[in-house]
Design a protein around this motif. Structure first.
Motif, PDB file in Angstrom:
ATOM      1  N   THR A 126     -63.128 -41.698 -44.449  1.00  0.00           N
ATOM      2  CA  THR A 126     -63.290 -40.378 -45.051  1.00  0.00           C
ATOM      3  C   THR A 126     -63.332 -39.299 -43.969  1.00  0.00           C
ATOM      4  O   THR A 126     -62.441 -39.218 -43.150  1.00  0.00           O
ATOM      5  CB  THR A 126     -64.554 -40.347 -45.928  1.00  0.00           C
ATOM      6  N   LYS A 127     -64.376 -38.480 -43.983  1.00  0.00           N
ATOM      7  CA  LYS A 127     -64.502 -37.381 -43.019  1.00  0.00           C
ATOM      8  C   LYS A 127     -65.705 -37.638 -42.110  1.00  0.00           C
ATOM      9  O   LYS A 127     -66.861 -37.618 -42.556  1.00  0.00           O
ATOM     10  CB  LYS A 127     -64.667 -36.046 -43.757  1.00  0.00           C
ATOM     11  N   LYS A 130     -68.611 -35.010 -41.865  1.00  0.00           N
ATOM     12  CA  LYS A 130     -69.416 -34.874 -43.090  1.00  0.00           C
ATOM     13  C   LYS A 130     -70.392 -36.032 -43.230  1.00  0.00           C
ATOM     14  O   LYS A 130     -71.525 -35.856 -43.706  1.00  0.00           O
ATOM     15  CB  LYS A 130     -68.500 -34.802 -44.317  1.00  0.00           C
ATOM     16  N   ASP A 244     -64.187 -32.409 -38.292  1.00  0.00           N
ATOM     17  CA  ASP A 244     -64.011 -33.825 -38.605  1.00  0.00           C
ATOM     18  C   ASP A 244     -63.123 -34.532 -37.593  1.00  0.00           C
ATOM     19  O   ASP A 244     -63.404 -35.662 -37.191  1.00  0.00           O
ATOM     20  CB  ASP A 244     -63.408 -33.972 -40.008  1.00  0.00           C
ATOM     21  N   SER A 248     -57.488 -31.876 -38.478  1.00  0.00           N
ATOM     22  CA  SER A 248     -57.925 -31.042 -39.601  1.00  0.00           C
ATOM     23  C   SER A 248     -58.747 -29.823 -39.183  1.00  0.00           C
ATOM     24  O   SER A 248     -59.038 -28.962 -40.007  1.00  0.00           O
ATOM     25  CB  SER A 248     -58.753 -31.879 -40.581  1.00  0.00           C
ATOM     26  N   HIS A 274     -56.920 -43.602 -40.272  1.00  0.00           N
ATOM     27  CA  HIS A 274     -57.857 -43.862 -41.366  1.00  0.00           C
ATOM     28  C   HIS A 274     -57.661 -45.228 -42.016  1.00  0.00           C
ATOM     29  O   HIS A 274     -58.471 -45.635 -42.841  1.00  0.00           O
ATOM     30  CB  HIS A 274     -57.727 -42.762 -42.431  1.00  0.00           C
TER      31      HIS A 274
END
Length: 511
Positions: A126-127, A130, A244, A248, A274
């Motif tokens: 994911t990120k 975060k 992140d 991005s 990823h």
């Protein structure tokens, strides 16, 4: 991952990389370059622009390092809240024994042990930022909840959950450093944020000394409430400002992102992918380098587990006043900052010097432990205090060992797996360490100190073994490259693929 419909600029994509419009084996940084029309010549032109490179590194430093450093300072202070509280009124307030206190120190790392790899996999899928920020907010909240506890059981539950939420921080930070900086720059940058452990020891000591003057509620409860509130606010700051990944991030232009990816290519380690690749997980668990780093970190954290939990109690044995004991612990942080920044700077500036620094910076730990063991704690209080201050040099060796998997391995899944695996040792060592410090041996803790001597000596031998093994691998690869004739285009091509160091013949290990 779906790719842009326009044809790629570079025609060196392997057939196995393209499957019905999906590129599977390329690093996502390489995909970014191809989708935005950056060929090898354009990347090389960016890399050759020295002023642009220096300006970009300064920008990354300003964006990333204050956030990582602030988090690490708070993490150290928060982890030490238990030790600070023990100096004051925690044990009588909760009716805890010394043995139960030792288990509280270990419970935190049991939680680390079971939580770290799931968090790492979630961060990869994911990120990353975060995941980190959410956990900071959660652990700040858990600190504040701890202030409501009145028994060992409540403290143990809160301590376990605190470990769960702190587990992804250091592994994720090491991966961030590997993503944003070249291999030569990584040790010092990791040292910058890790040295904030020392800053945390100093700030935490001063802050706790001030909190210790409170007489309206139990001091230990005030410690947890105040530290938790600060961390909660910091987590919200991280949520908005920590990027992140390179691709991005909105604070960097296309050219800056391309240059960052190009710089990452230089070490053949890639930027990010990823997709979790199971064969890379298997390879990580079969790599002798990973196992040496595992053992090195395990021994290191046996030392750390004891010192972190009982160091302040050793100092308390030199004085009758709790506040004075906290104040005497403050220089320990200053020594750690000196050791970490000095050692990681040398590792960054001198080529293939990392394992040498890992070896050398264990020597003060051996000397310091000897002073704690052999000096009379009544007659030679200054000597004992000095021994305690210099014993923390082992942390510099730890920083380099923890950073090595992110720097010295290829394949994003292999790197994340190896970072997590080495951190299993970090957890296990911190679980074991406190139990060697026996209550009946206070304040000298002879058994614990002898264990520190044994572990640091074994670490020194492992650092030498690691250096010889990596040097041998590089020599074999150089000989093979000379025999077949290495082609520059093949080096550029392999840099863009998500290959492990075993798969990539162009990969070279740093020593």
């Amino acid at each position: 991952m779906e790719i842009d419909k326009k044809p790629p600029v570079d025609d060196t994509i392997n057939e196995k990389d393209v499957q019905i419009g999906t590129i599977t084996d390329l690093d996502e940084g390489e995909l970014f370059l191809r989708q935005h029309g950056y060929n090898q010549e354009a990347i090389q032109a960016l890399l050759d622009d020295e002023p642009r490179n220096k300006a970009l590194v300064r920008k990354v430093d300003l964006v990333l390092l204050p956030l990582l450093s602030g988090t690490y300072m708070l993490q150290y202070i928060d982890k030490s809240a238990l030790a600070y509280s023990a100096v004051f009124d925690l044990l009588p307030s909760t009716n805890m024994s010394s043995e139960q206190y030792s288990w509280l120190a270990s419970i935190f790392y049991f939680a680390y042990l079971v939580s770290e790899y799931p968090w790492n996999m979630l961060a990869q899928k994911t990120k990353l930022a975060k995941v980190v920020s959410g956990n900071i907010i959660a652990w700040g909240s858990m600190l504040m909840i701890t202030a409501a506890c009145s028994s060992f059981t409540g403290m143990a539950i809160c301590r376990f959950l605190l470990g769960v939420f702190e587990a992804p921080i250091t592994p994720c930070f090491m991966m961030m450093i590997g993503m944003w900086y070249t291999r030569a720059q990584q040790p010092f940058r990791a040292g910058v944020f890790y040295s904030c452990n020392g800053l945390g020891a100093m700030v935490g000591g001063i802050l706790t000394y001030g909190i210790g003057q409170i007489d309206t509620i139990a001091v230990w409860r005030a410690i947890y409430l105040i530290l938790g509130g600060i961390t909660l606010v910091w987590g919200i700051v991280m949520l908005f400002f920590l990027p992140d990944d390179v691709i991005s991030s909105k604070r960097f232009t296309l050219d800056e992102k391309a240059l960052l990816i190009g710089r990452g290519r230089l070490g053949q380690t890639g930027i990010i992918n990823h997709q979790i690749k199971w064969y890379q997980i298997r390879e990580a668990l079969m790599d002798p380098q990973v196992w040496i780093l595992f053992l090195f970190t395990l021994l290191n954290e046996v030392v750390n587990g004891g010192i972190a939990s009982f160091g302040k109690l050793i100092i308390k044995g030199l004085t009758d006043d709790s506040a004075t004991a906290v104040a005497l612990g403050i220089p320990f942080g200053g020594f750690q900052i000196f050791y970490i920044l000095g050692g990681t700077y040398l590792a960054s500036r001198v080529k293939n010097f990392r394992t040498v620094v890992m070896f050398v910076y264990l020597m003060p730990t051996i000397v310091g432990a000897s002073l704690l063991w052999k000096l009379d704690h009544e007659k030679y209080r200054i000597g004992v205090l000095f021994g305690y201050y210099i014993i923390g040099a082992y942390v510099c060796s730890l920083v380099l060992a923890l950073q090595m998997p992110a720097t010295n391995l290829g394949g994003y899944t292999k790197r994340t797996t190896s970072v997590a695996f080495v951190f299993f040792a970090y957890c296990a060592g911190n679980i074991i360490g406190p139990h060697a410090f026996l209550a009946e041996e206070a304040p000298i803790y002879q058994t614990g100190v002898k264990l520190i001597l044994s572990c640091s000596s074994a670490q020194a031998a492992l650092a030498v073994l690691l250096r010889f093994m990596l040097a041998r691998r590089n020599k074999q690869r150089d000989a093979a490259a000379t025999a077949i004739g290495q082609v520059e285009s093949s080096i550029a091509q392999s840099a863009g693929a998500d290959l492990t160091d075993f798969e990539n013949p162009n990969f070279r290990y740093v020593l």
